[in-house]
Design a protein around this motif. Structure first.
Motif, mmCIF file in Angstrom:
data_model
loop_
_atom_site.group_PDB
_atom_site.id
_atom_site.type_symbol
_atom_site.label_atom_id
_atom_site.label_comp_id
_atom_site.label_asym_id
_atom_site.label_seq_id
_atom_site.Cartn_x
_atom_site.Cartn_y
_atom_site.Cartn_z
ATOM 1 N N ALA A 246 30.830 152.704 71.343
ATOM 2 C CA ALA A 246 30.609 154.451 71.818
ATOM 3 C C ALA A 246 30.636 154.731 70.436
ATOM 4 N N THR A 247 30.090 155.526 70.972
ATOM 5 C CA THR A 247 30.264 156.916 69.451
ATOM 6 C C THR A 247 29.999 157.882 69.782
ATOM 7 N N VAL A 248 30.934 158.963 68.824
ATOM 8 C CA VAL A 248 30.917 160.425 69.671
ATOM 9 C C VAL A 248 30.378 160.927 68.546
ATOM 10 N N VAL A 249 29.452 162.173 68.478
ATOM 11 C CA VAL A 249 29.002 162.541 67.394
ATOM 12 C C VAL A 249 29.729 164.221 67.473
ATOM 13 N N SER A 250 29.755 164.425 66.336
ATOM 14 C CA SER A 250 30.485 166.424 66.307
ATOM 15 C C SER A 250 30.605 166.603 64.884
ATOM 16 N N ALA A 251 30.217 168.242 64.823
ATOM 17 C CA ALA A 251 30.206 169.161 64.179
ATOM 18 C C ALA A 251 31.090 168.511 62.090
ATOM 19 N N THR A 252 31.963 168.154 62.446
ATOM 20 C CA THR A 252 32.671 167.830 61.658
ATOM 21 C C THR A 252 33.779 166.545 61.741
ATOM 22 N N LYS B 89 40.315 157.459 76.619
ATOM 23 C CA LYS B 89 39.425 158.574 78.137
ATOM 24 C C LYS B 89 38.056 157.759 78.609
ATOM 25 N N ILE B 90 37.457 157.153 76.976
ATOM 26 C CA ILE B 90 36.415 156.332 77.662
ATOM 27 C C ILE B 90 37.083 155.088 78.887
ATOM 28 N N ALA B 91 37.754 154.283 77.574
ATOM 29 C CA ALA B 91 38.134 153.107 78.163
ATOM 30 C C ALA B 91 38.661 152.844 79.499
ATOM 31 N N SER B 92 39.687 154.037 80.138
ATOM 32 C CA SER B 92 40.289 154.456 80.630
ATOM 33 C C SER B 92 38.728 154.398 82.638
ATOM 34 N N GLU B 93 38.043 155.078 82.043
ATOM 35 C CA GLU B 93 36.816 155.619 83.129
ATOM 36 C C GLU B 93 35.951 154.428 82.878
ATOM 37 N N ILE B 94 36.037 153.278 81.804
ATOM 38 C CA ILE B 94 34.578 151.925 82.221
ATOM 39 C C ILE B 94 35.798 150.365 82.437
ATOM 40 N N GLY B 95 36.766 151.231 82.114
ATOM 41 C CA GLY B 95 37.740 149.827 82.445
ATOM 42 C C GLY B 95 37.472 148.824 81.568
ATOM 43 N N ALA B 96 37.302 148.779 80.155
ATOM 44 C CA ALA B 96 36.613 147.816 78.980
ATOM 45 C C ALA B 96 37.320 148.111 78.064
ATOM 46 N N GLN B 97 37.518 147.689 76.954
ATOM 47 C CA GLN B 97 38.056 147.871 75.366
ATOM 48 C C GLN B 97 36.992 148.145 75.006
ATOM 49 N N VAL B 98 36.941 149.047 73.952
ATOM 50 C CA VAL B 98 36.179 150.855 73.134
ATOM 51 C C VAL B 98 36.443 150.169 71.831
ATOM 52 N N LEU B 99 35.766 150.386 71.446
ATOM 53 C CA LEU B 99 35.410 150.616 70.024
ATOM 54 C C LEU B 99 34.409 152.180 69.271
ATOM 55 N N LEU B 100 34.956 153.052 68.963
ATOM 56 C CA LEU B 100 34.965 154.137 68.436
ATOM 57 C C LEU B 100 34.172 154.417 67.499
ATOM 58 N N LYS B 101 33.507 155.006 67.672
ATOM 59 C CA LYS B 101 32.559 154.982 65.813
ATOM 60 C C LYS B 101 32.138 156.847 65.749
ATOM 61 N N ASN B 102 32.789 157.813 64.936
ATOM 62 C CA ASN B 102 32.429 159.156 64.740
ATOM 63 C C ASN B 102 31.957 159.408 63.644
ATOM 64 N N LYS B 103 30.338 160.052 64.298
ATOM 65 C CA LYS B 103 29.612 160.567 63.196
ATOM 66 C C LYS B 103 29.461 161.735 63.357
ATOM 67 N N VAL B 104 29.379 162.495 62.075
ATOM 68 C CA VAL B 104 29.755 163.735 61.262
ATOM 69 C C VAL B 104 27.986 164.350 61.575
ATOM 70 N N ASP B 105 27.186 165.174 62.668
ATOM 71 C CA ASP B 105 26.572 166.280 62.555
ATOM 72 C C ASP B 105 25.774 167.388 62.864
ATOM 73 N N ALA B 106 26.341 168.224 61.411
ATOM 74 C CA ALA B 106 26.372 169.528 61.636
ATOM 75 C C ALA B 106 25.453 169.964 62.405
ATOM 76 N N SER B 107 24.402 169.671 63.028
ATOM 77 C CA SER B 107 23.591 170.441 64.206
ATOM 78 C C SER B 107 24.046 170.450 65.803
ATOM 79 N N VAL B 108 24.782 169.473 65.574
ATOM 80 C CA VAL B 108 25.831 169.841 66.472
ATOM 81 C C VAL B 108 26.706 171.099 66.655
ATOM 82 N N ILE B 109 26.225 171.884 65.862
ATOM 83 C CA ILE B 109 27.774 173.185 65.486
ATOM 84 C C ILE B 109 28.959 173.205 66.123
ATOM 85 N N GLY B 110 29.238 172.971 67.364
ATOM 86 C CA GLY B 110 30.558 172.502 67.986
ATOM 87 C C GLY B 110 30.692 171.777 68.913
#
Length: 181
Positions: free
Chosen positions: A110-116, A129-150
């Motif tokens: 999974a990927t979470v894109v945020s402004a910071t 939260k994602i793991a509980s929703e989908i019932g699986a182990q989650v590898l989460l990456k954070n990518k920063v993209d200022a165009s998301v604004i917030g």
């Protein structure tokens, strides 16, 4: 035949063989290290992809880098790939092996894109939260993209949750356009 199809076939073969031998987790760790070495070394990639360079030289390069450092099964696998003329797609095959490993182990990327950059605590909370929703182990990456604004955009497989300010502004813009404003 597409590179993906070929890479998938070789990766599945390696995965099945490793599972039979009970070395799945150890080989996965070795494969991750090999991918890191190959991606960081453009000269080795160039050698593997060059059709003019003989298979013996390609095999020699791979043996010099990895013999006695990774599982012998992987080294034998390299020999098979070189003999079959598949050295050029070695990284693709190894990445597909990791993807197949994740499927077998029930791990979802999974990927979470945020402004910071998000804090470790926030990432752990989102991951849980994602793991509980989908019932699986989650590898989460954070990518920063200022165009998301917030806010943030979460992608899990082919699903996306857009809770960003930029996304809300786009929805608002589409609404106004559809209303003729």
């Amino acid at each position: 035949m597409s590179i993906f199809t070929v890479a998938s076939r070789y990766a599945k073969s390696l995965l099945e063989l490793v599972q039979e031998q009970g070395n799945l987790d150890a080989v996965k760790t070795d494969v991750e290290q090999i991918i890191a070495v190959l991606k960081s070394n453009t000269e080795v990639q160039a050698v593997l992809k060059n059709p003019i360079i003989s298979g013996d030289k390609k095999r020699g390069v791979l043996l010099a880098l990895f013999d006695n450092k990774v599982n012998p099964l992987i080294v034998s696998f390299f020999t098979i790939l070189v003999n079959k003329g598949r050295a050029a797609i070695l990284v693709d095959i190894l990445q597909e092996f990791i993807r197949e490993y994740n499927v077998v182990k029930g791990i979802v990327n999974a990927t979470v894109v945020s402004a910071t950059a998000l804090s470790e605590e926030n990432l752990k909370n989102i991951q849980a939260k994602i793991a509980s929703e989908i019932g699986a182990q989650v590898l989460l990456k954070n990518k920063v993209d200022a165009s998301v604004i917030g806010g943030f955009v979460i992608r899990v497989g082919d699903k996306q949750i857009d809770a960003s300010i930029a996304g809300k502004l786009q929805k608002l813009d589409k609404y106004f356009v559809s209303q003729g404003v």
